[in-house]
Design a protein around this motif. Structure first.
Motif, mmCIF file in Angstrom:
data_model
loop_
_atom_site.group_PDB
_atom_site.id
_atom_site.type_symbol
_atom_site.label_atom_id
_atom_site.label_comp_id
_atom_site.label_asym_id
_atom_site.label_seq_id
_atom_site.Cartn_x
_atom_site.Cartn_y
_atom_site.Cartn_z
ATOM 1 N N LEU A 146 0.841 -1.254 -0.016
ATOM 2 C CA LEU A 146 -0.204 -0.138 0.185
ATOM 3 C C LEU A 146 0.898 1.105 -0.033
ATOM 4 O O LEU A 146 1.264 1.846 1.013
ATOM 5 C CB LEU A 146 -0.915 -0.018 1.155
ATOM 6 N N PRO A 147 1.311 1.679 -1.254
ATOM 7 C CA PRO A 147 2.179 2.916 -1.237
ATOM 8 C C PRO A 147 1.623 4.288 -1.298
ATOM 9 O O PRO A 147 1.580 5.049 -2.211
ATOM 10 C CB PRO A 147 2.919 2.721 -2.484
ATOM 11 N N SER A 148 0.606 4.522 -0.120
ATOM 12 C CA SER A 148 -0.337 5.738 -0.100
ATOM 13 C C SER A 148 0.515 6.958 0.145
ATOM 14 O O SER A 148 1.579 7.083 0.860
ATOM 15 C CB SER A 148 -1.239 5.614 0.838
ATOM 16 N N TYR A 149 -0.111 7.943 -0.112
ATOM 17 C CA TYR A 149 0.314 9.394 0.244
ATOM 18 C C TYR A 149 -0.281 9.853 1.180
ATOM 19 O O TYR A 149 0.186 10.863 1.910
ATOM 20 C CB TYR A 149 0.120 10.366 -1.201
ATOM 21 N N HIS A 150 -1.419 9.784 1.539
ATOM 22 C CA HIS A 150 -2.120 10.068 2.846
ATOM 23 C C HIS A 150 -2.938 8.925 3.240
ATOM 24 O O HIS A 150 -3.758 8.179 2.561
ATOM 25 C CB HIS A 150 -3.317 11.179 2.320
ATOM 26 N N GLU A 151 -3.124 8.750 4.622
ATOM 27 C CA GLU A 151 -3.917 7.913 5.286
ATOM 28 C C GLU A 151 -4.304 8.296 6.783
ATOM 29 O O GLU A 151 -3.571 9.262 7.325
ATOM 30 C CB GLU A 151 -2.981 6.464 5.280
ATOM 31 N N GLY A 152 -5.383 7.597 7.256
ATOM 32 C CA GLY A 152 -5.520 7.722 8.708
ATOM 33 C C GLY A 152 -4.781 6.587 9.199
ATOM 34 O O GLY A 152 -3.710 6.462 9.597
ATOM 35 N N LEU A 153 -5.394 5.441 9.402
ATOM 36 C CA LEU A 153 -5.074 4.122 9.755
ATOM 37 C C LEU A 153 -5.849 3.081 9.389
ATOM 38 O O LEU A 153 -6.667 2.671 9.698
ATOM 39 C CB LEU A 153 -5.114 3.870 11.560
ATOM 40 N N PRO A 154 -5.180 2.606 7.928
ATOM 41 C CA PRO A 154 -5.934 1.935 7.123
ATOM 42 C C PRO A 154 -6.209 0.503 7.817
ATOM 43 O O PRO A 154 -5.257 -0.313 8.270
ATOM 44 C CB PRO A 154 -4.744 1.399 6.091
ATOM 45 N N MET A 155 -7.553 0.085 7.736
ATOM 46 C CA MET A 155 -7.909 -1.394 8.067
ATOM 47 C C MET A 155 -7.173 -2.563 7.202
ATOM 48 O O MET A 155 -7.062 -3.572 7.933
ATOM 49 C CB MET A 155 -9.466 -1.263 7.931
ATOM 50 N N ALA A 156 -6.915 -2.092 6.088
ATOM 51 C CA ALA A 156 -6.035 -3.460 5.219
ATOM 52 C C ALA A 156 -5.016 -3.609 5.764
ATOM 53 O O ALA A 156 -4.585 -4.739 5.873
ATOM 54 C CB ALA A 156 -6.104 -2.666 3.962
ATOM 55 N N ILE A 157 -4.107 -2.667 6.323
ATOM 56 C CA ILE A 157 -3.036 -2.949 6.903
ATOM 57 C C ILE A 157 -3.224 -4.108 8.175
ATOM 58 O O ILE A 157 -2.472 -4.777 8.323
ATOM 59 C CB ILE A 157 -2.306 -1.674 7.333
ATOM 60 N N LEU A 158 -4.342 -3.276 9.036
ATOM 61 C CA LEU A 158 -4.200 -4.400 10.358
ATOM 62 C C LEU A 158 -4.764 -5.588 9.967
ATOM 63 O O LEU A 158 -4.250 -6.429 10.708
ATOM 64 C CB LEU A 158 -5.289 -3.612 11.053
ATOM 65 N N THR B 74 -4.409 -7.564 7.437
ATOM 66 C CA THR B 74 -3.519 -8.395 6.590
ATOM 67 C C THR B 74 -2.560 -8.772 7.720
ATOM 68 O O THR B 74 -2.067 -10.028 7.802
ATOM 69 C CB THR B 74 -2.967 -7.672 5.452
ATOM 70 N N MET B 75 -1.861 -7.863 8.390
ATOM 71 C CA MET B 75 -1.072 -8.099 9.418
ATOM 72 C C MET B 75 -1.527 -9.014 10.426
ATOM 73 O O MET B 75 -1.065 -10.075 10.905
ATOM 74 C CB MET B 75 -0.594 -6.762 10.387
ATOM 75 N N ALA B 76 -2.944 -8.804 10.967
ATOM 76 C CA ALA B 76 -3.420 -9.785 11.830
ATOM 77 C C ALA B 76 -3.444 -11.292 11.344
ATOM 78 O O ALA B 76 -3.320 -12.511 11.986
ATOM 79 C CB ALA B 76 -5.079 -9.563 12.241
ATOM 80 N N ALA B 77 -3.670 -11.275 9.762
ATOM 81 C CA ALA B 77 -3.649 -12.686 9.233
ATOM 82 C C ALA B 77 -2.082 -13.297 9.082
ATOM 83 O O ALA B 77 -1.989 -14.149 8.527
ATOM 84 C CB ALA B 77 -4.365 -12.694 7.899
ATOM 85 N N GLY B 78 -1.293 -12.550 9.342
ATOM 86 C CA GLY B 78 0.064 -12.840 9.231
ATOM 87 C C GLY B 78 0.806 -12.687 7.883
ATOM 88 O O GLY B 78 1.935 -12.968 7.658
ATOM 89 N N ILE B 79 0.260 -11.534 7.244
ATOM 90 C CA ILE B 79 0.547 -11.151 6.003
ATOM 91 C C ILE B 79 1.595 -9.906 6.116
ATOM 92 O O ILE B 79 0.966 -8.937 6.633
ATOM 93 C CB ILE B 79 -0.591 -10.918 5.016
ATOM 94 N N PRO B 80 2.779 -9.849 5.835
ATOM 95 C CA PRO B 80 3.523 -8.672 5.990
ATOM 96 C C PRO B 80 3.142 -7.624 4.977
ATOM 97 O O PRO B 80 2.367 -7.828 4.082
ATOM 98 C CB PRO B 80 4.922 -9.206 5.671
ATOM 99 N N ASN B 81 3.666 -6.370 5.538
ATOM 100 C CA ASN B 81 3.248 -5.168 4.421
ATOM 101 C C ASN B 81 4.386 -4.145 4.016
ATOM 102 O O ASN B 81 5.505 -4.199 4.906
ATOM 103 C CB ASN B 81 2.534 -4.393 5.319
ATOM 104 N N LEU B 82 4.272 -3.815 2.849
ATOM 105 C CA LEU B 82 5.155 -2.700 2.588
ATOM 106 C C LEU B 82 4.339 -1.525 2.143
ATOM 107 O O LEU B 82 3.186 -1.607 1.406
ATOM 108 C CB LEU B 82 5.910 -3.203 1.114
ATOM 109 N N SER B 83 4.547 -0.310 2.930
ATOM 110 C CA SER B 83 3.458 0.639 2.814
ATOM 111 C C SER B 83 4.600 2.174 3.070
ATOM 112 O O SER B 83 5.645 1.975 2.795
ATOM 113 C CB SER B 83 2.697 0.625 4.028
ATOM 114 N N THR B 84 3.829 3.113 3.423
ATOM 115 C CA THR B 84 4.650 4.381 3.367
ATOM 116 C C THR B 84 4.387 5.236 4.883
ATOM 117 O O THR B 84 3.482 4.546 5.442
ATOM 118 C CB THR B 84 4.096 5.250 2.327
ATOM 119 N N ARG B 85 5.397 6.166 5.034
ATOM 120 C CA ARG B 85 5.305 6.795 6.333
ATOM 121 C C ARG B 85 4.325 7.739 6.411
ATOM 122 O O ARG B 85 4.678 9.015 6.133
ATOM 123 C CB ARG B 85 7.041 7.235 6.552
ATOM 124 N N VAL B 86 3.041 7.630 6.201
ATOM 125 C CA VAL B 86 2.081 8.682 6.380
ATOM 126 C C VAL B 86 1.045 8.272 7.299
ATOM 127 O O VAL B 86 0.683 7.202 7.503
ATOM 128 C CB VAL B 86 1.351 8.644 4.912
#
Length: 245
Positions: free
Chosen positions: A149-161, A163-175
């Motif tokens: 998820l290479p976003s430019y603006h975010e709150g706190l994405p449910m998709a990240i939480l 996927t992480m809960a399911a054990g799927i790692p993430n590559l995202s951005t510092r936003v």
């Protein structure tokens, strides 16, 4: 407050609108935000006390991470804000190194525009998966190696939480609140928005290193279990309501 671009909206508003926003926020008993970074922003606008309560997700009984998978997925709206076009650039470079790795974007938004860009640039390793429901998402996650998820603006994405809960790692951005969930090099990977070169480098290292893949998977799930479970979420809200009685 869930708006991912409220800071941009505020900064681009007239002085009159900004003053009206400040007055509205000052009338609140408490302002709830998703992360410490958003708390710092809103504290500049109001004297109302600000409380941080991050999003939370249900933790699956076990990890569904598949080390043998070659599929990188993205959940959510497609478009410039979500970094969808940066993802296409990353995919083109990854294809030359890992021709068997596929990227699939699930969601709505600028799906037609992204599909047109894929066709125009003749990108062979990216597909549009469309909008899927919860049951379909579960099936997708069972065959996912990474959520990107290479976003430019975010709150706190449910998709990240999720996927992480399911054990799927993430590559995202510092936003937004993302850097408070993903610790770069520990439970996932972070790049600056738009830094395609860095994303390609980190993704390449990840795809070459099964040890790192396992480590990120275990640490990602542990992060959600310890900090973003529904139990902890409900307790924070009860504490807030009790404080306001």
């Amino acid at each position: 407050m869930h708006a991912s671009q409220f800071d941009v909206f505020f900064q681009q508003s007239s002085i009159f609108i900004q003053n009206q926003i400040r007055k509205a926020l000052d009338r609140l008993d408490r302002l709830v935000v998703l992360s410490d970074s958003w708390a710092d922003f809103y504290k500049q606008l109001t004297n109302t006390a600000v409380t941080v309560i991050p999003n939370a997700v249900k933790l699956p009984e076990q990890s569904i991470f598949q080390l043998s998978s070659k599929t990188i997925v993205t959940f959510g709206r497609m478009g410039q804000r979500k970094g969808s076009y940066d993802l296409l650039q990353v995919a083109r470079e990854i294809e030359a190194i890992f021709p068997d790795v596929r990227f699939v974007l699930y969601g709505d938004g600028e799906a037609k525009q992204v599909a047109a860009a894929i066709h125009a640039q003749q990108i062979q390793n990216v597909a549009i998966g469309g909008w899927i429901d919860t049951e379909e998402q579960q099936e997708v996650l069972e065959n996912a190696l990474l959520h990107f998820l290479p976003s430019y603006h975010e709150g706190l994405p449910m998709a990240i939480l999720e996927t992480m809960a399911a054990g799927i790692p993430n590559l995202s951005t510092r936003v937004g609140g993302i850097p408070e969930v993903i610790q770069d090099g520990e439970n996932g990977m972070l790049s600056e928005p738009g830094d395609v070169k860095d994303m390609v480098g980190k993704l390449t290292s990840f795809l070459k290193d099964t040890r790192r893949q396992k480590m990120y998977s275990i640490a990602a799930r542990s992060t959600i279990k310890n900090q973003y479970s529904l139990k902890a979420y409900h307790e924070k809200w009860m504490d807030l309501y009790n404080a306001l009685r």
